[in-house]
Design an enzyme around this catalytic site. Structure first.
Site, short mmCIF file in Angstrom:
data_model
loop_
_atom_site.label_atom_id
_atom_site.label_comp_id
_atom_site.label_asym_id
_atom_site.label_seq_id
_atom_site.Cartn_x
_atom_site.Cartn_y
_atom_site.Cartn_z
N CYS A 1 7.03 -27.17 -28.39
CA CYS A 1 5.57 -27.99 -28.33
C CYS A 1 6.53 -29.40 -29.98
O CYS A 1 5.03 -29.88 -29.75
CB CYS A 1 4.88 -27.99 -28.01
SG CYS A 1 4.28 -26.54 -29.52
N ASP B 1 4.26 -28.24 -32.74
CA ASP B 1 3.65 -27.63 -32.85
C ASP B 1 4.14 -27.57 -34.29
O ASP B 1 4.36 -26.03 -35.01
CB ASP B 1 1.96 -27.29 -32.24
CG ASP B 1 1.99 -27.13 -30.93
OD1 ASP B 1 1.50 -29.11 -31.12
OD2 ASP B 1 1.42 -27.28 -30.26
N CYS C 1 -1.92 -26.51 -30.68
CA CYS C 1 -2.36 -26.59 -29.35
C CYS C 1 -4.20 -25.48 -29.79
O CYS C 1 -4.02 -24.78 -30.65
CB CYS C 1 -1.50 -25.75 -27.84
SG CYS C 1 -1.14 -24.45 -28.84
N CYS D 1 2.69 -20.00 -29.27
CA CYS D 1 2.02 -20.30 -30.11
C CYS D 1 1.37 -18.57 -30.83
O CYS D 1 1.02 -19.06 -32.24
CB CYS D 1 0.22 -20.78 -29.39
SG CYS D 1 0.89 -21.20 -27.70
#
Ligand code: FES
Length: 138
Positions: free
Chosen positions: A37, A39, A64, A107
């Site tokens: 993503c 991030d 996120c 994540c």
């Protein structure tokens, strides 16, 4: 997607956001990115060299809500742990604690990678060999 209460708590009230002094020999900095993503997470630890214990931990995450919550939780867990105990933190413990859904597991992997990368930075700064941190992602 619905976030769990714990994610919302850490996301709206992140613990230990900030920066430690990189120039200090007993501070390790981990900077990692998620290919999934884009991030980015920075996590830092401060180690008491006499006891090999983490006395402080800070993070900054551009990502996120789950990544922010994962890093916030990670800094809470890191404080007071020895470096060896910190190395044993597994991303699935974060997944469980935050009740992350499958699409958000990466994540938590980011947080585990950031911990290991911070520990490696600390090790290299102190003349210790770098550890293999590549893991089989869950
Ligand atoms: Fe990529 Fe959360 S969506 S770190």
């Amino acid at each position: 997607m619905a976030y769990s209460d714990k994610v919302i708590d850490h996301y709206s009230n992140p613990r230990n956001v900030g920066t430690l002094d990189k120039s200090k020999k007993n501070v390790g900095t981990g900077l990692v990115g998620a290919p999934e993503c884009g991030d980015v997470m920075r996590l830092q630890i401060e180690v008491d060299e006499a006891t090999n214990t983490i006395t402080d931990a800070k993070f900054k995450t551009f990502g996120c809500g789950s990544a922010i919550a994962s890093s916030s939780l990670a800094t809470e867990w890191l404080k007071g742990k020895t470096v060896d105990e910190a190395l044993a933190i597994d991303n699935m413990e974060i997944v469980e604690e935050l009740a992350l859904p499958p699409v958000k597991i990466h994540c938590s992997v980011l947080a585990e990678d950031a911990i290991k990368s911070a520990i490696n930075d600390y090790r290299v700064k102190n003349g210790l060999p770098e550890l293999e941190i590549a893991k089989s992602h869950h």
